[in-house]
Design an enzyme around this catalytic site. Structure first.
Site, PDB file in Angstrom:
ATOM      1  CG  ASP A   1      42.296  40.832  35.471  1.00 33.98           C
ATOM      2  OD1 ASP A   1      42.395  42.065  35.634  1.00 33.98           O
ATOM      3  OD2 ASP A   1      41.473  40.123  36.084  1.00 33.98           O
TER       4      ASP A   1
ATOM      5  CG  HIS B   1      38.399  41.995  43.843  1.00 30.01           C
ATOM      6  ND1 HIS B   1      39.166  40.845  43.945  1.00 30.01           N
ATOM      7  CD2 HIS B   1      37.494  41.742  42.873  1.00 30.01           C
ATOM      8  CE1 HIS B   1      38.735  39.957  43.082  1.00 30.01           C
ATOM      9  NE2 HIS B   1      37.717  40.470  42.414  1.00 30.01           N
TER      10      HIS B   1
ATOM     11  CE  LYS C   1      40.492  42.003  39.210  1.00 28.61           C
ATOM     12  NZ  LYS C   1      41.339  40.882  38.773  1.00 28.61           N
TER      13      LYS C   1
ATOM     14  CE1 TYR D   1      39.541  36.647  41.158  1.00 27.42           C
ATOM     15  CE2 TYR D   1      41.279  36.841  39.511  1.00 27.42           C
ATOM     16  CZ  TYR D   1      40.052  37.233  40.002  1.00 27.42           C
ATOM     17  OH  TYR D   1      39.331  38.192  39.350  1.00 27.42           O
TER      18      TYR D   1
END
Length: 372
Positions: A119, A182, A149, A124
């Site tokens: 995930d 997200h 996302k 990120y």
């Protein structure tokens, strides 16, 4: 007066036959004893081997050898079936806050341990390293479940596919198994958290573009991270997953009940709480009791509880032993499960992640009514 009989004399032939019978009987006894001892020895060796295997699984840290699917020996679901028919693994490696230079090793450890669900997210900043680790693992793409996302700045329909393509390139894959919105907050493109009120109030154009990309084959399933102003619209592809914060401190039993009744699968991020809360979560008396009774770690007790609640769990770590430990789940006996569920739902909920202030919003993103 007793009668005495003289013994009948025996011939040499009779003596020889008697000796042969004695030898034959002795041989049979020896043979029987041999097989008896051999059987006992084999059983004892099997016992020692079994005990050695069991004891080779550490009580703390790694609760199973890399590549072993210990969790499949339980009755807990290893997968959930989505409306598309796709099977999503129930335990994933989350890579949020996994830094460069360490996330790749964590992904490789996870895949060797048996994880098949990673995930991640564009925001990120580690998708390229994750992609390289996946490619190096040798695990076939069709055996993996990859989630990413859509970030807040890319909600405009014309911006979605380029953002997706960037993620696909970094992950070195042609499609995503799951693509989530997200957050239910849209920012203006290129801005520093400047709210796009129109797309935030009405996410339907964003969803329609995601549906188009499902039909195009770049995405297999689409989902959300909070239901807001969407499900009232006519949807070609309904949300497959709702990823929310779920943990001992914020168990959200009402949302869980509603989701089951409406066929919307929940994913639990921060399943052990925030970084600051993990130590406290692992020290909860009910959690420690379960861990002791089942000979598992407190983290395994909590992750097992999440899976048993019927959710997908996204524990994160870059420490190899913890990555391995987090994958091993077991069925909690009903009394212990109920005890932990009661403890978790008996205190006021404490939310861990709330970016509203950091984004400069004049409302709480988790409020039901937004002043838009």
């Amino acid at each position: 007066m007793p009668v005495f009989y003289k013994p009948v004399p025996t011939s040499e032939h009779d003596d020889e036959e008697s000796q042969n019978l004695t030898k034959s009987r002795s041989a049979r006894i020896k043979t029987t004893l041999f097989y008896f001892v051999a059987t006992i020895a084999v059983m004892y060796v099997a016992y020692l081997a079994t005990r050695s295997i069991i004891r080779s699984v550490p009580k703390h840290g790694m609760h199973g050898r890399p590549g072993c699917h210990h969790r499949n020996l339980t009755t807990l679901p290893s997968h959930h079936i989505l409306p598309s028919g796709d099977k999503i693994p129930s335990v994933a490696l989350g890579v949020w806050q996994a830094g460069k230079g360490e996330v790749g090793a964590a992904v490789q450890t996870a895949l060797k341990t048996g994880y098949r669900h990673i995930d991640g997210a564009w925001i990120y900043g580690n998708e390229e390293e994750v992609g390289k680790a996946i490619s190096a693992s040798g695990v076939p793409r069709d055996q993996l479940w990859l989630t990413s996302k859509l970030w807040n700045n890319f909600h405009a329909p014309e911006d979605i596919e380029p953002a997706l393509d960037e993620t696909l390139t970094r992950l070195n894959t042609e499609y995503l198994d799951l693509y989530l919105i997200h957050w239910p907050i849209a920012f203006k493109k290129g801005s520093n958290n400047v709210l796009d009120k129109e797309l935030t109030a009405n996410p339907y154009p964003t969803w329609q573009k995601l549906e188009e990309l499902v039909d195009k084959g770049k995405i297999r399933n689409i989902g959300i991270s909070k239901i807001k102003n969407l499900t009232a619209n006519p949807l070609k592809h309904k949300p497959a997953v709702n990823q929310v914060e779920l943990n001992y401190f914020n168990p959200q039993p009402e949302l869980l009940k509603w989701s089951k009744e409406n066929g919307l699968l929940l994913e639990a991020y921060s399943p052990l709480g925030s970084t600051k809360q993990v130590k406290e979560a692992l020290s909860v008396p009910e959690v420690k009791e379960i861990a002791k009774k089942l000979d598992i770690t407190p983290a395994q007790a909590l992750i097992s509880w999440h899976v048993q609640r019927g959710t997908i769990v996204l524990p994160k770590s870059v420490t190899p032993s913890r990555v391995q430990e987090n994958f091993q789940v077991v069925t909690l006996p009903d009394d212990l499960f109920d005890k932990l569920e009661k403890a978790a739902t008996s205190h006021p909920p404490q939310r861990v992640v709330n970016p509203s202030k950091n984004w400069g919003l004049d409302f709480d993103v988790f409020d039901e009514n937004w002043p838009l």
